[in-house]
Scaffold this active site. Structure first.
Site, PDB file in Angstrom:
ATOM      1  N   GLY A  44      11.117 -11.637-100.344  1.00  0.00           N
ATOM      2  CA  GLY A  44      11.392 -12.545 -99.234  1.00  0.00           C
ATOM      3  C   GLY A  44      10.734 -13.908 -99.359  1.00  0.00           C
ATOM      4  O   GLY A  44      11.151 -14.868 -98.703  1.00  0.00           O
ATOM      5  N   GLY A  83       4.604 -12.472-105.768  1.00  0.00           N
ATOM      6  CA  GLY A  83       3.760 -11.869-104.731  1.00  0.00           C
ATOM      7  C   GLY A  83       2.480 -12.642-104.443  1.00  0.00           C
ATOM      8  O   GLY A  83       2.338 -13.815-104.827  1.00  0.00           O
ATOM      9  N   THR A  84       1.555 -11.951-103.789  1.00  0.00           N
ATOM     10  CA  THR A  84       0.279 -12.568-103.410  1.00  0.00           C
ATOM     11  C   THR A  84      -0.456 -13.077-104.649  1.00  0.00           C
ATOM     12  O   THR A  84      -0.966 -14.197-104.672  1.00  0.00           O
ATOM     13  CB  THR A  84      -0.604 -11.510-102.689  1.00  0.00           C
ATOM     14  OG1 THR A  84       0.077 -11.093-101.515  1.00  0.00           O
ATOM     15  CG2 THR A  84      -1.963 -12.084-102.319  1.00  0.00           C
ATOM     16  N   ALA A  86     -19.389 -10.408 -98.716  1.00  0.00           N
ATOM     17  CA  ALA A  86     -19.802 -10.732-100.089  1.00  0.00           C
ATOM     18  C   ALA A  86     -19.098  -9.815-101.076  1.00  0.00           C
ATOM     19  O   ALA A  86     -19.726  -9.145-101.897  1.00  0.00           O
ATOM     20  CB  ALA A  86     -21.317 -10.619-100.215  1.00  0.00           C
ATOM     21  N   ILE A 110     -13.377 -11.665-103.085  1.00  0.00           N
ATOM     22  CA  ILE A 110     -12.768 -12.917-102.603  1.00  0.00           C
ATOM     23  C   ILE A 110     -13.846 -13.875-102.107  1.00  0.00           C
ATOM     24  O   ILE A 110     -13.856 -15.062-102.450  1.00  0.00           O
ATOM     25  CB  ILE A 110     -11.747 -12.626-101.480  1.00  0.00           C
ATOM     26  CG1 ILE A 110     -10.557 -11.847-102.048  1.00  0.00           C
ATOM     27  CG2 ILE A 110     -11.280 -13.927-100.819  1.00  0.00           C
ATOM     28  CD1 ILE A 110      -9.478 -11.502-101.037  1.00  0.00           C
ATOM     29  N   GLY A 118     -11.952  -7.681 -96.756  1.00  0.00           N
ATOM     30  CA  GLY A 118     -11.079  -6.628 -97.282  1.00  0.00           C
ATOM     31  C   GLY A 118      -9.613  -6.850 -96.943  1.00  0.00           C
ATOM     32  O   GLY A 118      -9.260  -7.754 -96.165  1.00  0.00           O
ATOM     33  N   ARG A 119      -8.764  -6.046 -97.571  1.00  0.00           N
ATOM     34  CA  ARG A 119      -7.317  -6.144 -97.360  1.00  0.00           C
ATOM     35  C   ARG A 119      -6.768  -4.778 -96.974  1.00  0.00           C
ATOM     36  O   ARG A 119      -7.412  -3.756 -97.185  1.00  0.00           O
ATOM     37  CB  ARG A 119      -6.635  -6.655 -98.647  1.00  0.00           C
ATOM     38  CG  ARG A 119      -7.069  -8.057 -99.019  1.00  0.00           C
ATOM     39  CD  ARG A 119      -6.410  -8.541-100.308  1.00  0.00           C
ATOM     40  NE  ARG A 119      -4.974  -8.688-100.221  1.00  0.00           N
ATOM     41  CZ  ARG A 119      -4.349  -9.729 -99.701  1.00  0.00           C
ATOM     42  NH1 ARG A 119      -5.042 -10.743 -99.230  1.00  0.00           N
ATOM     43  NH2 ARG A 119      -3.030  -9.783 -99.655  1.00  0.00           N
ATOM     44  N   ASP A 178      -0.997  -1.994-104.153  1.00  0.00           N
ATOM     45  CA  ASP A 178      -1.940  -2.094-103.023  1.00  0.00           C
ATOM     46  C   ASP A 178      -1.504  -1.254-101.826  1.00  0.00           C
ATOM     47  O   ASP A 178      -2.330  -0.941-100.967  1.00  0.00           O
ATOM     48  CB  ASP A 178      -2.054  -3.555-102.545  1.00  0.00           C
ATOM     49  CG  ASP A 178      -2.947  -4.397-103.441  1.00  0.00           C
ATOM     50  OD1 ASP A 178      -3.339  -3.911-104.519  1.00  0.00           O
ATOM     51  OD2 ASP A 178      -3.240  -5.541-103.051  1.00  0.00           O
ATOM     52  N   HIS A 215     -19.796 -12.499-136.030  1.00  0.00           N
ATOM     53  CA  HIS A 215     -20.950 -13.300-135.640  1.00  0.00           C
ATOM     54  C   HIS A 215     -20.617 -14.764-135.846  1.00  0.00           C
ATOM     55  O   HIS A 215     -20.079 -15.115-136.899  1.00  0.00           O
ATOM     56  CB  HIS A 215     -22.161 -12.923-136.504  1.00  0.00           C
ATOM     57  CG  HIS A 215     -23.357 -13.760-136.217  1.00  0.00           C
ATOM     58  ND1 HIS A 215     -24.101 -13.603-135.068  1.00  0.00           N
ATOM     59  CD2 HIS A 215     -23.918 -14.799-136.899  1.00  0.00           C
ATOM     60  CE1 HIS A 215     -25.095 -14.486-135.071  1.00  0.00           C
ATOM     61  NE2 HIS A 215     -25.003 -15.221-136.164  1.00  0.00           N
TER      62      HIS A 215
HETATM   63  P1  NAD Z   1     -13.963  -6.492-100.674  1.00  0.00           P
HETATM   64  O1  NAD Z   1     -13.705  -5.129-100.202  1.00  0.00           O
HETATM   65  O2  NAD Z   1     -14.131  -6.779-102.124  1.00  0.00           O
HETATM   66  O3  NAD Z   1     -15.284  -7.070 -99.954  1.00  0.00           O
HETATM   67  C1  NAD Z   1     -15.399  -7.154 -98.566  1.00  0.00           C
HETATM   68  C2  NAD Z   1     -16.867  -7.322 -98.198  1.00  0.00           C
HETATM   69  O4  NAD Z   1     -16.944  -7.595 -96.818  1.00  0.00           O
HETATM   70  C3  NAD Z   1     -17.687  -6.067 -98.452  1.00  0.00           C
HETATM   71  O5  NAD Z   1     -18.853  -6.426 -99.161  1.00  0.00           O
HETATM   72  C4  NAD Z   1     -17.991  -5.562 -97.047  1.00  0.00           C
HETATM   73  O6  NAD Z   1     -19.195  -4.859 -96.967  1.00  0.00           O
HETATM   74  C5  NAD Z   1     -18.035  -6.864 -96.251  1.00  0.00           C
HETATM   75  N1  NAD Z   1     -17.813  -6.725 -94.819  1.00  0.00           N
HETATM   76  C6  NAD Z   1     -16.937  -5.908 -94.194  1.00  0.00           C
HETATM   77  N2  NAD Z   1     -17.022  -6.082 -92.848  1.00  0.00           N
HETATM   78  C7  NAD Z   1     -17.957  -7.032 -92.614  1.00  0.00           C
HETATM   79  C8  NAD Z   1     -18.492  -7.663 -91.437  1.00  0.00           C
HETATM   80  N3  NAD Z   1     -18.067  -7.335 -90.214  1.00  0.00           N
HETATM   81  N4  NAD Z   1     -19.447  -8.618 -91.564  1.00  0.00           N
HETATM   82  C9  NAD Z   1     -19.895  -8.961 -92.810  1.00  0.00           C
HETATM   83  N5  NAD Z   1     -19.423  -8.403 -93.951  1.00  0.00           N
HETATM   84  C10 NAD Z   1     -18.463  -7.453 -93.871  1.00  0.00           C
HETATM   85  O7  NAD Z   1     -12.796  -7.356-100.026  1.00  0.00           O
HETATM   86  P2  NAD Z   1     -12.224  -8.822-100.391  1.00  0.00           P
HETATM   87  O8  NAD Z   1     -13.217  -9.619-101.131  1.00  0.00           O
HETATM   88  O9  NAD Z   1     -11.679  -9.321 -99.107  1.00  0.00           O
HETATM   89  O10 NAD Z   1     -11.038  -8.475-101.377  1.00  0.00           O
HETATM   90  C11 NAD Z   1      -9.935  -7.692-100.903  1.00  0.00           C
HETATM   91  C12 NAD Z   1      -9.312  -6.913-102.037  1.00  0.00           C
HETATM   92  O11 NAD Z   1      -8.711  -7.799-102.958  1.00  0.00           O
HETATM   93  C13 NAD Z   1     -10.322  -6.078-102.776  1.00  0.00           C
HETATM   94  O12 NAD Z   1      -9.800  -4.797-102.980  1.00  0.00           O
HETATM   95  C14 NAD Z   1     -10.488  -6.809-104.070  1.00  0.00           C
HETATM   96  O13 NAD Z   1     -10.763  -5.923-105.150  1.00  0.00           O
HETATM   97  C15 NAD Z   1      -9.151  -7.511-104.257  1.00  0.00           C
HETATM   98  N6  NAD Z   1      -9.362  -8.744-105.025  1.00  0.00           N
HETATM   99  C16 NAD Z   1      -9.664  -8.628-106.338  1.00  0.00           C
HETATM  100  C17 NAD Z   1      -9.932  -9.778-107.063  1.00  0.00           C
HETATM  101  C18 NAD Z   1     -10.283  -9.637-108.513  1.00  0.00           C
HETATM  102  O14 NAD Z   1     -10.005  -8.608-109.098  1.00  0.00           O
HETATM  103  N7  NAD Z   1     -10.928 -10.632-109.116  1.00  0.00           N
HETATM  104  C19 NAD Z   1      -9.906 -11.032-106.471  1.00  0.00           C
HETATM  105  C20 NAD Z   1      -9.603 -11.091-105.123  1.00  0.00           C
HETATM  106  C21 NAD Z   1      -9.332  -9.937-104.409  1.00  0.00           C
END
Ligand code: NAD
Length: 461
Positions: A33, A39-40, A176, A179, A267-268, A308, A440
């Site tokens: 769509g 995609g994302t 932390a 993303i 998170g997602r 996902d 090396h």
């Molecule tokens: P994430 O799950 O990696 O991290 C979310 C963080 O938010 C966690 O550390 C969690 O403890 C914290 N958190 C949750 N609730 C909170 C609150 N109320 N207050 C403060 N901190 C809180 O999620 P993301 O970074 O949003 O990424 C989403 C998904 O997308 C993940 O599954 C990630 O692996 C994927 N992603 C991967 C890549 C990559 O592979 N390089 C890049 C971007 C996203």
């Protein structure tokens, strides 16, 4: 038109699956769509963020290391608009690339948003398309957080962060995780004051604890403030700024901080809106993911799901592998994904990469293991390139020496991890890696040294 298989969604799961299914002789369509394919990941995720990470890393190199190498002259200044145009150009090249691949492989792109009318029937607009099998590859969306109202201008998800009108002077990142730290790095390198609020007492949960500690120290050195044990309660967009309220878990004290921009990165969750899953009776897991069996079949005959939207790490390459596997299964082959060797990478500087077990998971399982560790300080190439922060850590079975996991923080960790993934795929022992000649001077020698450290010892430690 009638198809063997229709993929819903053209992200890394859907487009890769569609291409593989077509290569295996099936008549395939993919419904998307968005205006562009990919995609994302390609449009508002992996690819654009990597363009911004690349550009800002170059800026960081110029600011911090050029003088020392004898490269003198005016320091480059970021032009945010131009940087966004570069990022958009990268997106355009990639999304057009998939369009080309669809044509080359005779995959039909059905434009619009799909709903599943019933097994074998996919409705897009007013047209119902017939398909023997349907694969849901609809991806994920940013999870909401109570008290945080996203407007994608002042309070943004990663999507809005990739399109900000200007570089924020002050940015608050909630979460932390991957993303938060990737986008936080981008803006910190561009001069923003970045504060990261993390609920847990550590960053990047799920990753090796020792790597996380080193990573937090290095990010702090780069100017990022990270507050752990902070539960965000509210984020509000005011007239000219945003206000975030959080509670420190250690003493229950409440704090408020201001910023120009707030990035929500907690998170997602699976994105399945409008597909009609309820009506069809497609079963979900407790966490709202589409439940599938080992062959990606959902609870409804003829409907499959990958990426996902189902269980497992939300990673583009995991979705790609599932796309290929489901295509092979639908073509009568034995599609399979080895979930034990899926790498995870954080594309900051230094990069963080991991595969397999962590010390924490091995301890929980009561398994006996040994550790081979090697610092990039002992790697000549890393020293020459101002990239000696970090280490390689290999975990191997104490008895058999079989590699169980590996964790790298350091230069190009995201590329280095793959030789360990391949080794693990073939059931290799640390000694197999240690006995393999590594050129090396390369960063990959640090991997070999860590493997040597699992046995009689590294040479340059
Ligand atoms: P994430 O799950 O990696 O991290 C979310 C963080 O938010 C966690 O550390 C969690 O403890 C914290 N958190 C949750 N609730 C909170 C609150 N109320 N207050 C403060 N901190 C809180 O999620 P993301 O970074 O949003 O990424 C989403 C998904 O997308 C993940 O599954 C990630 O692996 C994927 N992603 C991967 C890549 C990559 O592979 N390089 C890049 C971007 C996203």
């Amino acid at each position: 038109m009638s198809y063997d298989v229709i993929f819903i969604g053209s992200g890394p799961g859907g487009y890769v699956g569609a291409i593989r299914a077509a290569q295996l002789g099936l008549k395939v369509a993919c419904v998307e769509g968005r205006e562009t394919l990919g995609g994302t990941c390609l449009n508002v995720g992996c690819i654009p963020s990597k363009a911004l990470l690349h550009a800002t890393h170059q800026l960081h190199e110029a600011e911090h290391n050029f003088d020392a190498m004898g490269l003198m002259g005016a320091k480059p200044k970021p032009d945010w608009k131009k940087m966004l145009a570069y990022k958009d150009d990268v997106i355009g090249q990639n999304t057009k690339g998939i369009e080309f691949l669809f044509k080359k492989n005779k995959v039909d792109w059905i434009k619009g948003w799909a709903s599943i009318e019933g097994p074998g029937k996919v409705k897009v607009g007013d047209t119902v398309h017939a398909a023997k099998k349907i694969v849901i590859a609809s991806g994920s969306e940013s999870s909401p957080l109570q008290g945080v109202e996203v407007d994608e201008k002042t309070i943004v998800t990663s999507t809005g962060a990739l399109e900000l009108g200007k570089i924020p002077r002050k940015l608050i990142v909630i979460g932390a995780g991957v993303i938060g730290l990737e986008m936080g790095s981008v803006f910190a390198r561009l001069g923003a004051e970045v504060t990261v609020l993390e609920y847990l007492d550590r960053i990047i949960p799920g990753n090796d604890g020792e790597v996380a500690k080193t990573f937090q120290r290095l990010l702090k050195k780069q100017g990022m403030e990270i507050i752990t044990g902070a539960a965000v309660q509210k984020a509000e967009a005011l007239k000219t700024k945003a206000k975030v309220t959080y509670k420190l878990l250690k003493d229950d004290s409440e704090h408020t901080i201001d910023a120009d921009t707030v990035l929500l990165a907690t998170g997602r969750r699976p994105y399945t809106e409008g597909l009609g899953l309820d009506r069809l009776g497609v079963k979900l897991t407790d966490r709202g993911q589409i439940a599938t069996d080992r062959h990606y079949a959902t609870s409804v005959e003829g409907i499959y799901a990958i990426g996902d939207a189902i269980e497992g790490p939300m990673l583009a390459h995991k979705a790609e592998d599932e796309g290929m596997a489901v295509a092979e299964i639908l073509a009568g082959q034995a599609g399979h994904v080895n979930y034990g060797t899926i790498p995870g990478v954080i594309y900051t500087w230094p990069e963080v990469a991991s595969v397999g077990e962590t010390e924490e998971t091995l301890k929980d399982a009561g398994r006996a293991y040994k550790i081979g560790k090697f610092s990039f300080m002992g790697n000549g190439r890393a020293k020459a390139n101002f990239a000696a922060d970090g280490f390689v850590k290999i975990l191997a079975d104490k008895e058999t020496d079989r590699i169980l996991g590996a964790h790298i923080i350091g230069p190009y960790a995201g590329d280095l991890i793959h030789e360990i993934c391949v080794a693990m795929e073939f059931g290799a022992a640390a000694e197999d890696l240690a006995r393999t000649c590594h050129a090396h001077p390369t960063y990959s020698e640090a991997v070999r040294e860590a493997a040597l450290a699992c046995g009689d010892g590294a040479i340059h430690a």
